[in-house]
Design a protein around this motif. Structure first.
Motif, PDB file in Angstrom:
ATOM      1  N   LYS A 192      45.643  38.410  34.574  1.00  0.00           N
ATOM      2  CA  LYS A 192      45.213  39.871  34.653  1.00  0.00           C
ATOM      3  C   LYS A 192      45.356  40.806  33.808  1.00  0.00           C
ATOM      4  CE  LYS A 192      46.073  39.220  40.034  1.00  0.00           C
ATOM      5  NZ  LYS A 192      46.753  39.545  40.915  1.00  0.00           N
ATOM      6  N   LYS A 193      44.859  40.305  32.627  1.00  0.00           N
ATOM      7  CA  LYS A 193      44.729  41.112  31.429  1.00  0.00           C
ATOM      8  C   LYS A 193      44.025  42.251  31.613  1.00  0.00           C
ATOM      9  CE  LYS A 193      47.975  38.972  29.107  1.00  0.00           C
ATOM     10  NZ  LYS A 193      49.169  39.378  28.615  1.00  0.00           N
ATOM     11  N   GLN A 194      44.121  43.482  30.728  1.00  0.00           N
ATOM     12  CA  GLN A 194      43.178  44.759  31.260  1.00  0.00           C
ATOM     13  C   GLN A 194      41.715  44.428  30.605  1.00  0.00           C
ATOM     14  OE1 GLN A 194      45.098  47.876  28.731  1.00  0.00           O
ATOM     15  NE2 GLN A 194      44.784  46.999  26.935  1.00  0.00           N
ATOM     16  N   GLN A 195      41.720  43.700  29.821  1.00  0.00           N
ATOM     17  CA  GLN A 195      40.236  43.435  29.251  1.00  0.00           C
ATOM     18  C   GLN A 195      39.421  42.465  30.033  1.00  0.00           C
ATOM     19  OE1 GLN A 195      43.250  42.216  27.701  1.00  0.00           O
ATOM     20  NE2 GLN A 195      42.532  40.923  26.009  1.00  0.00           N
ATOM     21  N   VAL A 196      39.943  42.124  31.284  1.00  0.00           N
ATOM     22  CA  VAL A 196      39.311  41.335  32.050  1.00  0.00           C
ATOM     23  C   VAL A 196      38.925  41.917  33.532  1.00  0.00           C
ATOM     24  CG1 VAL A 196      38.969  38.933  33.404  1.00  0.00           C
ATOM     25  CG2 VAL A 196      40.280  39.321  31.039  1.00  0.00           C
ATOM     26  N   THR A 197      37.870  41.902  33.971  1.00  0.00           N
ATOM     27  CA  THR A 197      37.483  42.402  35.265  1.00  0.00           C
ATOM     28  C   THR A 197      37.163  41.369  36.236  1.00  0.00           C
ATOM     29  OG1 THR A 197      36.879  44.570  34.309  1.00  0.00           O
ATOM     30  CG2 THR A 197      36.121  44.081  36.799  1.00  0.00           C
ATOM     31  N   ILE A 198      38.009  41.156  37.288  1.00  0.00           N
ATOM     32  CA  ILE A 198      37.711  40.097  38.153  1.00  0.00           C
ATOM     33  C   ILE A 198      36.748  40.779  39.631  1.00  0.00           C
ATOM     34  CG2 ILE A 198      38.604  38.378  39.754  1.00  0.00           C
ATOM     35  CD1 ILE A 198      40.885  38.209  37.855  1.00  0.00           C
ATOM     36  N   SER A 199      35.708  40.171  39.769  1.00  0.00           N
ATOM     37  CA  SER A 199      35.029  40.672  40.957  1.00  0.00           C
ATOM     38  C   SER A 199      34.773  39.374  42.070  1.00  0.00           C
ATOM     39  CB  SER A 199      33.553  41.158  40.558  1.00  0.00           C
ATOM     40  OG  SER A 199      33.712  42.136  39.614  1.00  0.00           O
ATOM     41  N   GLY A 200      34.777  39.865  43.388  1.00  0.00           N
ATOM     42  CA  GLY A 200      34.545  38.942  44.267  1.00  0.00           C
ATOM     43  C   GLY A 200      35.461  37.513  44.441  1.00  0.00           C
ATOM     44  N   ASN A 201      34.937  36.756  45.047  1.00  0.00           N
ATOM     45  CA  ASN A 201      36.000  35.657  45.361  1.00  0.00           C
ATOM     46  C   ASN A 201      36.084  34.619  44.336  1.00  0.00           C
ATOM     47  OD1 ASN A 201      37.278  33.822  46.838  1.00  0.00           O
ATOM     48  ND2 ASN A 201      35.568  32.748  48.058  1.00  0.00           N
ATOM     49  N   VAL A 202      36.906  35.088  43.318  1.00  0.00           N
ATOM     50  CA  VAL A 202      37.299  33.988  42.284  1.00  0.00           C
ATOM     51  C   VAL A 202      38.516  33.376  42.425  1.00  0.00           C
ATOM     52  CG1 VAL A 202      37.543  33.822  39.895  1.00  0.00           C
ATOM     53  CG2 VAL A 202      35.806  35.507  40.600  1.00  0.00           C
TER      54      VAL A 202
END
Length: 1226
Positions: free
Chosen positions: A326-336
């Protein structure tokens, strides 16, 4: 660990580390299978099922995904039980198995030959899997299935992320700490659950982006300019196929400047991207879901990827690990999710005619209907998919493919009660869903529900599927392909139970695997030939490629104009393929075949004289030349030619050219490869001299300068010449600088590029001993090889070529005086292709051999005999692996060597320099003379073949014809007032001071026979065609009389009367082409007159001279005088008198001493049989009475002359005539 096999056996799996170093090499022993705890190393045990058939297997669970690098097999200890061949399957889940194939196509592995020896196989590509399954194919016929197995490899670690195909996705901002480099590299593995979706999209400045998208199972690399979704992407490359098979696939994208490499599994494509990408840097990477242009958030779309990614690296950075942390340059969306859960979907593969699957039907439902569903994929256009009986009607339903459409037929008593069809192009290798529903009196079949392609009918009877004892019948083509997801009345059928014999029945099926192969990806078809396929074979359409063979490998064109000439072709436009089967495309050139040289002419966009005038504001003119051939074609032509030249001309008035050698040139040109290098010399001078031809020769108009134009005079002058320095050719552009002054004018011309001589075509070596040979580096033709050469010999056998490997080899030999054999072994046993000739090949004439081996077949062609072929083994192909030197003209054992000449030897389009190697090799001589024995027949019409060091030429001096093969008729159109006179040597020239002609000279000059020929075309009659006279008032005359018949008159002695010979052929003055031949030997004369093309009325007369009368007058025959006064209008060609061709001399050498021409004489093609009738508009006229007499005073001839007119071919032999003159009057 304990592994329970499906057949109920329990085996022990031992994980043994043989050596710590094995861990580093990734070849440690992963598993040893023993029976009753006796291991391979202990020498006991093994696996042997109760039943030995092809439905047995051994399955190993390694506990986790592992990198498997090798396997080893051994028979069962102390028995006659061992496998001779087997299949290997791999799986991550224990379902959806994948067959391991060597070289992408060979499925089976060879096993053991006894129970004790160990056969070890290193996998060409390591397999990543948790489960291994070994399936026996064949075993010792005197024993049973028996096996001891070891697997080798090392642990495998990975980071995985899964996307659901909805709104799930990852977005990486690369500006937040990820290091940028001069190149970008992205590597990953993916497993797709849907055949389409966007895997990855990289965006940079100004809306430039690259994306990897899966489309119908193929991976596309797309380029977009602009941030709007409406922007149409540019497809850079497409790679891979069937990538939706739910197996892992490796992908790598590497960008270096303006080039980009895309790798999918083992195949790589290099593409060039637009210039704006050369300094492009990636700002963000999105995975799994398409990002909204407005909100920069994922949107739900069919373009979103459904599947798993593994080990995603960007310039060495593990992006999945960044997301997991969960690094700040990564955005996670939806069911990953960070695992890869896969749905279990069991497929079955129908491999051939013996394959079938029989499933139970259902009991009658309350609705009296039926619902059947399944999916299939195939390459075949035809095949039966499903059939079931209709018990209540006593009929049968057939669901099948026909021309790639789905067809449903219901039959009863041989009559079709109902027919439906749906779908199109269903043989594309994609999964297609089929639903058949019968409810409430309506029958519907639907193909690919999302596409809404369906067909329906309302039968007058219920359609149901009930349990019964239906036998397997097939009135259609067999289905070869895969099926899965069977449902009957919405109930899934468990095919694993079928495999375990708990449900239904089957034969020759592969269960829990889809064995489809895309034989066209990558395409085996070369040179752009389209590839098509069925389940078992592929086909290359070579019709528009310029190449031939099973894979469009061999060029159908010759490699030079020289080669076309030696096939008997004359000047014209031809396609040239300079590197044969190599990558350079064929090019259209003009072949100018002269008697001396064969020129290859390559045009550009401006070969005409072009005028330049001063123009305000323009100090220099720059002219670029675009050639009809591409860059690589031009360079290859120049390299292989013995001589090249290009005319460079400059006509000038007050326009200087190069100025002086000490000063800077005012004009220059660019020549050579690419854009060319600056050249400051002109045509006819030497490179670097800064001179023109006159400067080199010392005859410039102003000796203070080295170019005529540099004199800067007001009158026109020129500097012209040929550029012959090959390194400076072709001329790419001109820069002309001194044309801005008032009064300056210039005209330039750059001629076409012209080359002659083919270094490759005549490159030859002579082998004079059986023990002599030439050797070259190892031949590399792993999957595709072509070999061509010419040979001539007087020996009855010998090896032309041989190259050996450990087991593999390739050889071409003359096995007998009438047979050539092409033999090879690529690891699956020796194969031979033979061509038998009906004539002996040891005739010391050139014979051509062309051999080819590709993944589909091997072929051999000898001269123009039919091609002999041998199909490749059905189970794929093997790479040809050679390691010895290539031997030419002999073998490594120095036995069965070839004695004779080998010429123009090419391997995969590359010519081996036999001559250079022969110069330093004892027993072999460079070059090979004696070409007229093979090519002399090309010289026609009494042309004489003359030997050259490299080839031959036809000497046409003794022929009435001209041209490269003495094949061109020399013809002229005659009009009133035109005459041609050919004078033989005067007798008094031999003895000017003698009062009488010596009898010896008279005897030598006396003709005992003549051979006279000519052709004519006219509408005039009467007309005198030929007249030959002597000093002694003897003559021969050939004419068309007033009845349009041929007439020959001869007077063989001045003391005798004239003899007359008349032909029966009429209508000779009809404007058509006719030939006449007259031969005489002593007192026998034969005359032959024919129309061209030859007609059935062609007549032949033979006369014997029996009586001679005393002369009556010294004057010319009155009738001949009348005819001579009329002249001749028409066409005359190929006039021949013994060894003299007077018309040819007049047209080609008009200034020679024996020829006198009066009036206009124009060369024409009117003597060609195919030419138009130039005289069809003229009226035929017959002169008689007063009109005839009025012409007597005009155009009279002397009796010591000869008249030739018309277009019939004559061969004339005159007895005892001393010839003085031959004259043509028209």
């Amino acid at each position: 660990k304990f592994v329970t096999l499906k057949k109920g056996f329990v085996f022990t799996l031992l994980l043994i580390y043989k050596d710590q170093r094995d861990l580093l090499k990734c070849n440690k022993v992963l598993s040893i299978f023993c029976f009753y705890h006796f291991c391979v190393s202990a020498g006991a045990g093994g696996w042997s099922p109760i039943i030995s058939d092809r439905y047995q297997w051994l399955e190993v669970d390694l506990g986790e995904r592992t990198k498997i690098t090798a396997v080893a097999t051994q028979g069962r200890y102390g028995s006659s039980d061992w496998l001779t061949s087997y299949l290997l399957m791999f799986s991550d889940t224990g379902h959806n198995w994948r067959q391991y194939r060597q070289e992408d196509s060979i499925g089976s592995f060879p096993g053991n030959s006894n129970a004790d020896s160990v056969v070890h196989y290193k996998l060409q590509q390591p397999a990543i899997a948790r489960f291994i399954r070994l399936i026996p194919l064949d075993w010792n016929p005197n024993g049973r299935i028996g096996l001891r197995l070891e697997t080798y490899g090392c642990p495998y670690t990975s980071d995985v992320v899964s996307f659901d195909g909805g709104s799930s996705g990852l977005l990486y901002w690369l500006t937040s700490g990820l290091k940028r480099t001069s190149r970008d590299v992205v590597t990953l593995k993916f497993k797709a659950l849907r055949n389409s979706g966007t895997l990855l999209q990289a965006e940079g400045q100004e809306g430039l982006s690259l994306s990897l998208e899966l489309e119908r199972g193929k991976l596309l690399l797309l380029l977009r300019k602009g941030r709007t979704s409406s922007t149409e992407p540019q497809r850079l490359v497409s790679l891979g196929s069937l990538l939706d098979d739910q197996h892992w696939h490796h992908v790598a994208v590497e960008r270096r400047g303006s080039h980009l490499n895309l790798t999918v599994d083992k195949h790589t494509e290099r593409v060039q991207i637009p210039a704006e990408f050369s300094h492009w840097s990636i700002e963000q990477l999105s995975l799994g879901a398409v990002q909204s242009e407005v909100s920069q958030k994922p949107v739900t779309s069919k373009k979103n990827f459904n599947g798993c990614l593994e080990n995603l690296l960007y310039n060495g950075h593990n992006l999945i690990e960044l997301a997991k942390n969960k690094k700040q340059q990564v955005t996670i969306s939806g069911n990953v999710t960070f695992s890869c859960a896969e749905p279990v979907s069991v497929a079955v593969t129908f491999t051939g005619p013996e394959s079938f699957l029989q499933l139970p039907g259902t009991t009658m439902s309350s609705s009296g209907g039926v619902s059947i569903g399944f999916q299939f994929r195939t390459w075949n256009k035809k095949g039966l998919l499903l059939s079931f009986e209709l018990p209540q009607q006593g009929g049968v339903a057939w669901l099948y493919l026909s021309e790639a459409r789905l067809q449903l037929q219901i039959h009863k008593s041989g009559r079709a009660l109902l027919e439906l069809s749906a779908g199109a192009s269903l043989n594309d290798g994609q999964w297609h869903s089929v639903e058949l529903n019968s409810r409430q009196g309506r029958l519907t079949i639907t193909v690919d529900k999302e596409e809404r392609d369906s067909s329906q009918a309302s039968p007058s009877f219920p359609v149901t599927v009930e349990n019964g004892s239906q036998k397997c019948r097939n009135l259609f083509s067999v289905f070869q392909g895969c099926m899965r997801l069977f449902t009957v009345d919405n109930q899934n059928l468990d095919l694993i139970k079928v495999q375990e014999k708990q449900l239904g029945n089957y034969s020759n099926l592969q269960i829990d695997i889809c064995g489809i192969i895309d034989r066209c990806s990558p395409s085996p078809c070369e040179h752009g030939g389209p590839c098509s396929q069925s389940w078992t074979v592929f086909h290359c359409n070579c019709s528009d490629s310029g190449y031939s063979g099973a894979t469009c490998h061999s060029s159908v064109y010759e490699q030079s104009c020289e080669a076309y000439k030696h096939n008997g072709n004359t000047s014209g436009h031809f396609y040239i393929d300079v590197d044969g089967s190599g990558p350079i495309k064929p090019q259209l050139v003009y072949c100018n075949m002269t008697e001396e040289n064969t020129w290859m002419v390559i045009q550009h966009n401006n070969t005409e004289l072009t005028r330049l005038r001063p123009f305000t504001g323009v100090n220099q003119y720059s002219i670029h030349f675009d050639y009809s051939s591409e860059e690589e074609q031009l360079l290859a032509v120049i390299k292989q030619s013995e001589h090249c030249e290009q005319e460079l001309s400059y006509h000038c008035k007050m326009s200087r050219l190069l100025n002086t050698p000490e000063g800077s040139p005012l004009s220059w040109w660019f020549g050579g490869p690419g854009a060319g290098r600056v050249q400051t010399y002109w045509g006819g001078a030497q490179p670097g001299s800064q001179q023109c031809a006159c400067g080199l020769q010392g005859d410039c108009v102003d000796l203070q300068h080295y170019c005529n134009c540099d004199a800067d005079r007001m009158e026109w002058t020129e500097d012209s010449g040929l550029l012959t320095h090959k390194e400076s050719l072709p001329v790419r552009s001109l820069v002309l600088g001194d044309i801005q002054r008032p009064g300056s004018e210039a005209v330039y011309r750059v001629g076409p590029l012209q080359c002659h001589g083919d270094r490759n075509f005549w490159n030859a070596a002579f082998f004079d001993k059986e023990t002599s040979y030439l050797h070259f580096p190892t031949f590399h033709g792993e999957l595709s090889a072509d070999i061509s050469f010419l040979f001539k010999t007087m020996a009855s056998s010998g090896v032309f070529l041989e190259n050996l490997g450990i087991k593999d080899f390739i050889r071409i030999e003359l096995s007998s005086s009438t047979q050539v054999v092409f033999s090879f072994d690529v690891g699956n046993g020796p194969l031979e292709v033979r061509v038998e000739s009906s004539f002996p090949l040891n005739d010391n004439r050139w014979h051509r051999v062309r051999a080819e081996r590709n993944v589909k077949e091997a072929s051999l062609r000898l001269d123009e005999l039919p091609v002999a072929t041998q199909e490749a083994p059905a189970d794929g192909h093997f790479h040809l692996q050679l390691n010895s030197q290539l031997f030419i003209g002999g073998t490594a054992s120095r036995q069965k060597g070839f004695r004779g000449c080998i010429r123009s030897l090419q391997l995969n389009g590359v010519t081996l320099d036999l001559e250079e190697r022969a110069k330093i090799t004892p027993g072999v001589q460079p070059g090979c003379p004696g070409h007229c024995s093979s090519y002399g027949s090309l010289c026609q019409n009494h042309g004489r073949c003359v030997e050259r060091a490299n080839g031959f030429h036809c000497d046409c001096n003794l022929s009435a014809y001209t041209g490269v093969f003495c094949q061109t008729e020399v013809s002229a159109s005659f009009k009133s007032g035109t005459s041609v006179s050919y004078t033989f040597k005067e007798p008094y020239e031999m003895s000017r001071n003698s009062s009488a002609l010596p009898s010896s000279i008279y005897s030598d000059m006396t003709l005992r026979g003549e051979n006279v020929s000519l052709s004519f075309r006219t509408n005039q009659s009467p007309a005198l065609l030929l007249y030959v006279s002597s000093y002694y008032r003897e003559y021969l005359a050939v004419l068309i009389n007033k009845h349009d018949k041929l007439e020959v008159r001869y007077k063989l002695d001045s003391s005798r009367d004239t003899e007359v010979l008349r032909s029966k052929v009429r209508s000779l003055a009809n404007g058509q082409l006719h030939t006449v031949s007259i031969r005489r030997l002593t007192d026998s004369v034969s005359a032959n007159s024919c129309a061209l093309p030859l007609d059935p009325h062609c007549s032949l007369h033979i006369f014997y001279l029996a009586h001679f009368l005393s002369p009556e007058s010294d004057d010319l025959d009155a009738d001949l005088s009348r005819l001579a006064s009329l002249g001749f209008t028409g066409c005359l060609s190929v006039v021949h008198f013994n060894t003299i061709s007077p018309l040819k001399e007049a047209l080609l050498r008009p200034n020679s001493s024996p020829v006198i021409i009066t009036g206009p004489l124009a060369q024409s093609n009117c003597g060609s049989a195919a030419s138009a009738n130039s005289y069809s508009a003229e009226n035929t006229h017959h002169l008689s009475g007063e009109k005839w007499r009025r012409h007597l005073t005009f155009n009279s001839i002397r009796i010591d002359s000869a008249l030739i007119g018309g277009t019939k071919l004559l061969y004339l032999y005159l007895c005892n005539i001393f010839s003085r003159g031959l004259v043509i009057f028209v």
